[in-house]
Every structure is written in structure tokens, then in C-alpha cells.
Enzyme design. Structure first.
Site, PDB file in Angstrom:
ATOM      1  N   HIS A  81      42.323  35.561  38.092  1.00  0.00           N
ATOM      2  CA  HIS A  81      42.465  36.805  37.200  1.00  0.00           C
ATOM      3  C   HIS A  81      43.372  36.869  36.193  1.00  0.00           C
ATOM      4  CE1 HIS A  81      43.490  41.612  37.035  1.00  0.00           C
ATOM      5  NE2 HIS A  81      42.492  41.387  36.208  1.00  0.00           N
TER       6      HIS A  81
HETATM    7 CA    CA Z   1      39.589  34.646  34.925  1.00  0.00          CA
END
Ligand code: CA
Ligand code: VJV
Ligand code: ZN
Length: 410
Positions: free
Chosen positions: A203
Site C-alpha cells: 500500500h
Molecule cells: Ca500499491
């Protein structure tokens, strides 16, 4: 002479300084700057330097880095080395940055200020030449950004950048300076809306956090996300759920998008998610520039990643974004199986210059700088490394992916 041609109608620049290659995070640390040596040599071996401008990157200045980062942190980074670390740690101005106590498994490594450490198992170690490395990868990304700001390039490439986890006053996940945030801050001087897309398997939390109150930047990250494991941890960094959409109650709410993905996603499923969600985001947001973080740890066979994506599909994400015809900054990021990182990023350099289908499997022999290091196949035909490619249990259910796309429609 070998089929490589200049791109038609757009200009590409490549920003790099070979000095970053000599750095070592530690003997068995997964982050290997020499993957950039492989990438560079593969790019040169195919003659792609003749299809774009190659710029020698200069280090970013402390003033440039302070546009996002805390001045104390920047000062520390500019002075730190294994030799100076202990003495720096005792300076009064840095005391407030030393964590009092930390939870397992973080307690296995001894942390100094800013999540930095000289312990061998640390995510963000202090290593020789570290300052040089940090300011150079940042300088490369900022020079690439400047090319877009001055319309001197339509696409600018900085493979040593893309370090999306770094925070204002903290290193995280192999990232120390957030070159992406610094780049976007620069782009905002000219472009009213910037879209950030992140295909690293992790992320893009640092970039999302920096712009969580900012409607002029939309962040869109595709990443592995899953339940807690036996040790009580999620896949790093543990953030980026579907409900994570920018800071609630601020004008930045709804300008962060996250696509959490189970392990083992294949090319077909990734293509479906990426193209449907990215095109909806672009249609709705109408960005004036795009920053694409191309972390290669989303490839199958990556040492840290858990996806089963082939180089071909990874590259199709780049082509899809390029097709939008907006000023485009292409960045590196993760990627821990070095030979595959080089293959992917060379292939994507070729795609940026419209040479995606011009790379032969075998490197033209007279162009090979160090023959033993490569055995071609930079372009990826979907059949690369079958024994590594599909080794992650596929937890992706088509109907769930479809529901996710529906939920993200607006
Ligand atoms: Ca990513
Ligand atoms: O999962 C974590 C954090 C821990 C604490 C620290 N130990 C070392 C590992 C577990 C919870 N960190 C991740 C960080 C991933 C960063 C990805 C960066 C990017 O690709 O998104 C962008 C460039 C993690 N996963 C694996 C490791 N750390 C790891 C670190 C090491 C290691 C082996 C694995 C550090 C040193 C050594 N081995 C020698
Ligand atoms: Zn990553």
C-alpha cells in the site's frame, strides 16, 4: 539498426545516477540497489538510450527535501552514516524522535530516532553511503518532475525513485525520503489535479497520508491486503482497506482510493481490476498529470510479493496509463527478485518509447556490456519463468473482485 525506433509524437527522458548502485542495505536485506545496475544494462543493451534523453541526476538539496520532510529529519539524513549514527543519536534536538518502547516484532531491532537502526534485521538500516543514495534518488525524481513541469518531456522515468512509505519525520519500509510526495508537491504548482497510481504490491501509505486532506491529489493504490497472520500482523504496512478513502470530515475525503487484493491474483484478474477502476477514476477526476509508481514486487516470483502477475500484464498497466496522453512520471519502487525487476523496468522503458514489441528475446550480441549477466527476454511473453510465476495460492474470487469494482463506481 536493431529495430529500436524513436517514439512518435512524444518525448521521453530517463533520470538516473549510477552512484546509487554501489549501496548495500546489508548482507541479506531484500532491497538491492544493484537491481538498478541490471535495469540500466538491459536498457543500454537494447539501445533504448537512443530513443530518449538520458539525464545524469544530481542530488536533491536539503531545502528541496524540506518541502515535505521535517527539518530535523532532513538534517539527520544528511549527516547520518554507520560512523556518525551513535553520536547523532545523543544530540538533544533528536531526542523527541526516539521511540520510548516498541511492540514485537519491532523490539527485535534496536531503534534510534526516525525508525532508523544499525541492527542487521532492520527494515530501514543505516548503511555506508546512505546520505548520498537518498539525496540522489530524490534528485532523479525531482529532475524528472521538472522535465514535465517545463514541457520538455511528455514522459519522464526515474527507476531509482518511487519510495512510497516514507513519512514526514520517519523512515518506513525501506523508504527514507518520499520522493513521490516531493514530486507531486512540485506538480501542484502547475497542474490543478494530479492522479497518483501505485501498482507496487504494498500500500502506498506515505503518499496517501501526505495528501489525505488534499482534493487536488487523488491517490489510487493496488496492493496485497489480508487478515492478520499468526504473528498478529497484516501484510505490510497493514493499511489500505476499501473503506480507507482520505481523511473524513476534510475536503480530502473521497480523494484516496484503495484496492485491497488477496494473494495469488493472476493477469486476467489484475487486468480487470486495474483497467476498470483506473479508467473510472480518470473519467471522474480528470487529472492533468499522472504519477505512476511501478513497484515490481507485484510480479510473480517476487521474494516479498504474493501476486502472480507476469511482466506482460505489469507493462500493460503502464501502457494503459500512457494511453491517457497526460504528462506522465514513471517511478520504480519495490521489486526483490532482481532479474525480474530489470526485465520489467526495461520492458516498461521500451513501452514508454513505443518499443514494447521491438525487443528480441535475445539481446543483440554486439550490444551486450556484460554478457554473462543477462539472457534477454526483457519483453515478457506471458510465459516467463513458469516455475516461479504461479506459486502463490490464488485467493482471488472473481465475484468478489467484481463487487469491489461496483463499490468503487461513483
Ligand atoms: Ca500499491
Ligand atoms: O513487515 C515488515 C515489518 C516487520 C518488522 C521489521 N522486520 C525486519 C520485518 C517485519 C513488521 N516490514 C516489511 C517492509 C516491506 C517494505 C516494502 C517496501 C516497498 O516495496 O513497498 C517500497 C520500496 C518487510 N517485509 C519483509 C521485510 N520487511 C524484511 C526485512 C528485512 C529482512 C527480511 C525481510 C530486513 C533485513 C534483513 N532481512 C536482513
Ligand atoms: Zn513494495
Amino acid at each position: 539498426s536493431n529495430g529500436i525506433t524513436r517514439p512518435k509524437g512524444h518525448k521521453v527522458s530517463f533520470h538516473y545516477n549510477s552512484q546509487v548502485e554501489d549501496m548495500h542495505f546489508g548482507k541479506t536485506h531484500p532491497m538491492k540497489p544493484w537491481r538498478l545496475t541490471l535495469t540500466k544494462h538491459l536498457v543500454l543493451a537494447y539501445g533504448l538510450q537512443h530513443t530518449m534523453e538520458t539525464h545524469l541526476a544530481l542530488p536533491a538539496t536539503s531545502a528541496q527535501v524540506q518541502a515535505f520532510h521535517d527539518p530535523d529529519y532532513v538534517q539527520f539524513l544528511s549527516e547520518v552514516s554507520p560512523q556518525t549514527f551513535k553520536a547523532l543519536c545523543t544530540q538533544p534536538r533528536y531526542q523527541k524522535f526516539i521511540p520510548a518502547k516498541h511492540d514485537p516484532p519491532y523490539d527485535a531491532v534496536e531503534l534510534g530516532p526516525f525508525n532508523l537502526s544499525t541492527s542487521p534485521g532492520a527494515d530501514c538500516p543505516v548503511f555506508d553511503g546512505m546520505s548520498t543514495y537518498l539525496f540522489l534518488y530524490t534528485g532523479a525524481t525531482l529532475a524528472a518532475t521538472n522535465q514535465l513541469l517545463t514541457s520538455q518531456s511528455d514522459i519522464a522515468i526515474s527507476w531509482s525513485g518511487g519510495l512510497h512509505h516514507a513519512h514526514k519525520a520517519e523512515a518506513s519500509g525501506f523508504c527514507y525520503i518520499n520522493d513521490i510526495v516531493l514530486s507531486i508537491l512540485d506538480l501542484l504548482h502547475l497542474f490543478p489535479r494530479v492522479l497518483y497510481i501505485d501498482i507496487d504490491v504494498h500500500h502506498g501509505d506515505g503518499v496517501e497520508e501526505a495528501f489525505q486532506r488534499q482534493p487536488r491529489v487523488m491517490t489510487l493504490s493496488y496492493h496485497r491486503y489480508g487478515p492478520y497472520d499468526e504473528t498478529g500482523h497484516r501484510f505490510f504496512p497493514g493499511t489500505g482497506s476499501l473503506d480507507d478513502n482520505g481523511l473524513k470530515g476534510t475536503v480530502g475525503e473521497h480523494f484516496a482510493l484503495n484496492v485491497p487484493i488477496p494473494s495469488g491474483i493472476d493477469d486476467r484478474q489484475y487486468k480487470y481490476l486495474f483497467e476498470s477502476i483506473t479508467s473510472r477514476a480518470i473519467d471522474a477526476y480528470k487529472p492533468k498529470a499522472i504519477v505512476l509508481q511501478c513497484g515490481a514486487d507485484s510480479l510473480g516470483g517476487d521474494r516479498l510479493g504474493q501476486f502472480n502477475i507476469n511482466i506482460k500484464q505489469h507493462g500493460e498497466c503502464v501502457s494503459f496509463v500512457k494511453k491517457q496522453g497526460l504528462p506522465l512520471l514513471i517511478l520504480g519502487g519495490g521489486g526483490y527478485t532482481a532479474r525480474n525487476v530489470a526485465r520489467a523496468w526495461c520492458h516498461e522503458t521500451a513501452l514508454a518509447t513505443d518499443n514494447g514489441s521491438n525487443l528480441p528475446d535475445k539481446i543483440p550480441i554486439d550490444l551486450i556490456p556484460r554478457p554473462q549477466a543477462f539472457t534477454g527476454r526483457a519483453h515478457g511473453d506471458g510465459q516467463l519463468f513458469p516455475k516461479f510465476q504461479r506459486d502463490h495460492k490464488n485467493d482471488c474470487v472473481d465475484s468478489e473482485l467484481e463487487m469491489m469494482v461496483k463499490r468503487l463506481e461513483w
